[in-house]
Design a protein around this motif. Structure first.
Motif, PDB file in Angstrom:
ATOM      1  N   ASP A 121       6.680  10.358  -6.808  1.00 10.59           N
ATOM      2  CA  ASP A 121       5.650  10.469  -8.490  1.00 10.59           C
ATOM      3  C   ASP A 121       5.549   8.796  -8.768  1.00 10.59           C
ATOM      4  O   ASP A 121       4.522   8.111  -9.073  1.00 10.59           O
ATOM      5  N   ASN A 122       6.791   7.405  -8.237  1.00 13.79           N
ATOM      6  CA  ASN A 122       7.165   6.645  -9.280  1.00 13.79           C
ATOM      7  C   ASN A 122       6.471   5.536  -7.958  1.00 13.79           C
ATOM      8  O   ASN A 122       5.496   4.509  -8.098  1.00 13.79           O
ATOM      9  N   ALA A 123       5.494   6.346  -7.049  1.00 15.10           N
ATOM     10  CA  ALA A 123       4.950   5.303  -6.250  1.00 15.10           C
ATOM     11  C   ALA A 123       3.580   5.692  -6.147  1.00 15.10           C
ATOM     12  O   ALA A 123       2.870   4.602  -5.821  1.00 15.10           O
ATOM     13  N   ARG A 124       2.658   6.784  -6.602  1.00 12.66           N
ATOM     14  CA  ARG A 124       2.291   7.208  -7.606  1.00 12.66           C
ATOM     15  C   ARG A 124       1.263   5.604  -8.327  1.00 12.66           C
ATOM     16  O   ARG A 124       0.402   5.155  -9.005  1.00 12.66           O
ATOM     17  N   LYS A 125       2.629   5.324  -8.976  1.00  7.17           N
ATOM     18  CA  LYS A 125       2.465   4.746 -10.458  1.00  7.17           C
ATOM     19  C   LYS A 125       2.768   3.216 -10.048  1.00  7.17           C
ATOM     20  O   LYS A 125       1.860   2.069 -10.392  1.00  7.17           O
ATOM     21  N   GLN A 126       3.237   3.446  -8.679  1.00  8.41           N
ATOM     22  CA  GLN A 126       3.365   1.219  -8.687  1.00  8.41           C
ATOM     23  C   GLN A 126       3.539   1.261  -7.127  1.00  8.41           C
ATOM     24  O   GLN A 126       4.952   1.003  -6.524  1.00  8.41           O
ATOM     25  N   PRO A 127       1.927   1.712  -6.735  1.00  5.47           N
ATOM     26  CA  PRO A 127       1.901   2.119  -4.958  1.00  5.47           C
ATOM     27  C   PRO A 127       2.276   0.678  -4.583  1.00  5.47           C
ATOM     28  O   PRO A 127       3.435   1.429  -3.288  1.00  5.47           O
ATOM     29  N   PHE A 128       2.230  -0.413  -4.745  1.00  4.97           N
ATOM     30  CA  PHE A 128       2.511  -1.706  -4.197  1.00  4.97           C
ATOM     31  C   PHE A 128       3.730  -2.113  -4.074  1.00  4.97           C
ATOM     32  O   PHE A 128       4.854  -2.369  -2.612  1.00  4.97           O
ATOM     33  N   LYS A 129       4.260  -2.237  -4.630  1.00  6.71           N
ATOM     34  CA  LYS A 129       6.345  -2.359  -5.207  1.00  6.71           C
ATOM     35  C   LYS A 129       6.592  -0.892  -4.334  1.00  6.71           C
ATOM     36  O   LYS A 129       7.954  -1.428  -3.025  1.00  6.71           O
ATOM     37  N   TYR A 130       6.510  -0.025  -4.033  1.00  5.15           N
ATOM     38  CA  TYR A 130       6.530   1.250  -3.299  1.00  5.15           C
ATOM     39  C   TYR A 130       7.117   0.873  -2.072  1.00  5.15           C
ATOM     40  O   TYR A 130       7.422   1.421  -1.082  1.00  5.15           O
ATOM     41  N   ILE A 131       5.243  -0.029  -1.383  1.00 11.15           N
ATOM     42  CA  ILE A 131       5.026  -0.304   0.056  1.00 11.15           C
ATOM     43  C   ILE A 131       6.523  -1.130  -0.040  1.00 11.15           C
ATOM     44  O   ILE A 131       7.302  -0.477   1.917  1.00 11.15           O
ATOM     45  N   CYS A 132       6.276  -2.182   0.014  1.00 17.28           N
ATOM     46  CA  CYS A 132       7.136  -3.285   0.290  1.00 17.28           C
ATOM     47  C   CYS A 132       8.720  -2.970   0.200  1.00 17.28           C
ATOM     48  O   CYS A 132       9.594  -2.935   0.972  1.00 17.28           O
ATOM     49  N   LYS A 133       9.155  -1.811  -0.847  1.00 10.16           N
ATOM     50  CA  LYS A 133       9.907  -1.056  -0.678  1.00 10.16           C
ATOM     51  C   LYS A 133      10.584  -0.035  -0.186  1.00 10.16           C
ATOM     52  O   LYS A 133      11.772  -0.573   1.452  1.00 10.16           O
ATOM     53  N   TYR A 134       9.566   1.144   0.301  1.00  4.19           N
ATOM     54  CA  TYR A 134      10.126   1.946   1.527  1.00  4.19           C
ATOM     55  C   TYR A 134       9.647   1.946   2.770  1.00  4.19           C
ATOM     56  O   TYR A 134      10.017   2.524   3.545  1.00  4.19           O
ATOM     57  N   PHE A 135       8.300   0.600   3.267  1.00  4.97           N
ATOM     58  CA  PHE A 135       7.930   1.028   4.334  1.00  4.97           C
ATOM     59  C   PHE A 135       8.716  -0.166   4.773  1.00  4.97           C
ATOM     60  O   PHE A 135       8.242  -1.120   5.804  1.00  4.97           O
ATOM     61  N   GLY A 136       9.416  -1.481   4.578  1.00  3.69           N
ATOM     62  CA  GLY A 136      10.315  -2.717   5.009  1.00  3.69           C
ATOM     63  C   GLY A 136       9.431  -4.089   5.358  1.00  3.69           C
ATOM     64  O   GLY A 136       9.137  -4.824   5.632  1.00  3.69           O
ATOM     65  N   VAL A 137       8.492  -3.514   4.238  1.00  3.80           N
ATOM     66  CA  VAL A 137       7.136  -5.004   4.178  1.00  3.80           C
ATOM     67  C   VAL A 137       7.388  -5.674   3.247  1.00  3.80           C
ATOM     68  O   VAL A 137       8.046  -5.450   2.298  1.00  3.80           O
ATOM     69  N   LYS A 138       8.213  -6.938   3.955  1.00  5.88           N
ATOM     70  CA  LYS A 138       8.896  -8.362   3.439  1.00  5.88           C
ATOM     71  C   LYS A 138       8.179  -9.234   2.558  1.00  5.88           C
ATOM     72  O   LYS A 138       6.768  -9.526   3.381  1.00  5.88           O
TER      73      LYS A 138
END
Ligand SMILES: [Zn+2]
Length: 323
Positions: free
Chosen positions: A119-136
């Motif tokens: 649900d949170n990823a839906r609200k802030q997709p870019f932030k969650y991509i960085c956080k959970y897919f190791g995008v520094k």
């Protein structure tokens, strides 16, 4: 009841076949006759003459197609391993049929997570991509995504150019092709002329998936983020805002966005800075944005280090620089 219906259907079919078999036979003969006509046309002198006359144009289209396919590979560069998934090795050159590899090559990044994260990823997709897919959020990652944006934009432009150019070529010979062939053998016509199949899909855009499956497996939610041109533009801006640039020239540079690409093309009057060919001369020409000093060699995304090149010049420049 069902047996009666089944019986009736069989009786009707037998009756139809009894009356219609001459028609079915006729239809079969017509198809056979057409196949013979089709084969003899494609092997005939007339068709071969047309084919050899436009061979250079077709070759050019096929090369653009290969170039586009190579550009799509940029998507594989980004941190495939960081999250612990297997790395995708794509050693195949164009010679290998891509279609078989496609589903493998463009496999999405999937993160299995809790419902809350989903649900949170839906609200802030870019932030969650960085956080959970190791995008520094660092300069190196930013550069990778900018390169991806630049290359994928060229792919999308290139697909349009290719479509228009193929239409152009087909239009130029249309008058000489028999109506029956155009009507019933359009696909075969293109293949027999030597056009390689073109993949117009956008499946190559990287896809990030947040997936929640309940412990019983009965409910699941999925949130997909596709890194298309629009999202890549936004993501590049997002990353740049998060990065604390070192006090270096790097902090002063511009961002490689669609807006900048368009600006450079306009500044260069839609003309290749190397060979001088322009959109005016070749309306469907694919123009790309090139770093004069490559990023890999410390070149920056600044207006004076960017130039417009046609795809042919950019392609031959790329192949000269050792990776
Ligand atoms: Zn050029």
């Amino acid at each position: 009841m069902n047996i009666i219906v089944g019986f009736l259907v069989v009786v009707i079919l037998i009756a139809l076949a009894a009356y219609l078999w001459p028609l079915l036979l006729l239809a079969g003969l017509v198809v056979l006759a057409y196949k013979i006509y089709e084969t003899s046309y494609f092997n005939g002198k007339e068709f071969q003459a047309i084919k050899s006359r436009i061979q250079n144009h077709i070759q050019d289209c096929n090369e653009l197609n290969q170039h586009i396919e190579e550009l799509k590979d940029t998507g594989l560069v980004v941190n495939r391993t960081d999250y612990g998934t297997a790395e995708y090795h794509d050693q195949s050159k164009w010679k290998v049929k891509r279609s078989a590899l496609k589903s493998h090559q463009y496999a999405p990044y999937i993160y299995n997570c809790s419902r809350t994260v989903c649900d949170n990823a839906r609200k802030q997709p870019f932030k969650y991509i960085c956080k959970y897919f190791g995008v520094k959020a660092d300069e190196e990652t930013l550069e990778k995504f900018e390169t991806m944006l630049n290359n994928f934009s060229a792919v999308e432009d290139g697909k349009e150019a290719l479509k228009a150019e193929r239409k152009n070529i087909m239009g130029s010979i249309s008058g000489e092709i028999p109506a029956l062939i155009k009507r019933f053998s359009a696909k075969k016509l293109e293949a027999n002329l030597g056009f390689e199949p073109v993949d117009f899909s956008t499946l190559y855009f990287p896809k990030y998936i947040f997936k929640y499956v309940s412990s019983g497996g009965n409910t699941s939610t999925e949130y997909d983020i596709v890194m298309d041109i629009e999202n890549l533009n936004r993501f590049v801006v997002f990353l740049s805002e998060k990065i604390k640039f070192k006090k270096s020239a790097a902090g002063q540079r511009a961002l490689m966005t669609s807006k900048l690409r368009q600006y450079i093309k306009e500044r260069d009057h839609f003309t290749c800075k190397q060979c001088g060919i322009s959109l005016e001369q070749e309306p469907h020409l694919l123009l790309e944005i090139d770093h004069i000093v490559p990023v890999a060699k410390g070149g920056l995304t600044t207006e004076d280090n960017l130039q417009t090149l046609c795809w042919r010049c950019n392609r031959s420049k790329g192949s000269k620089i050792p990776a």
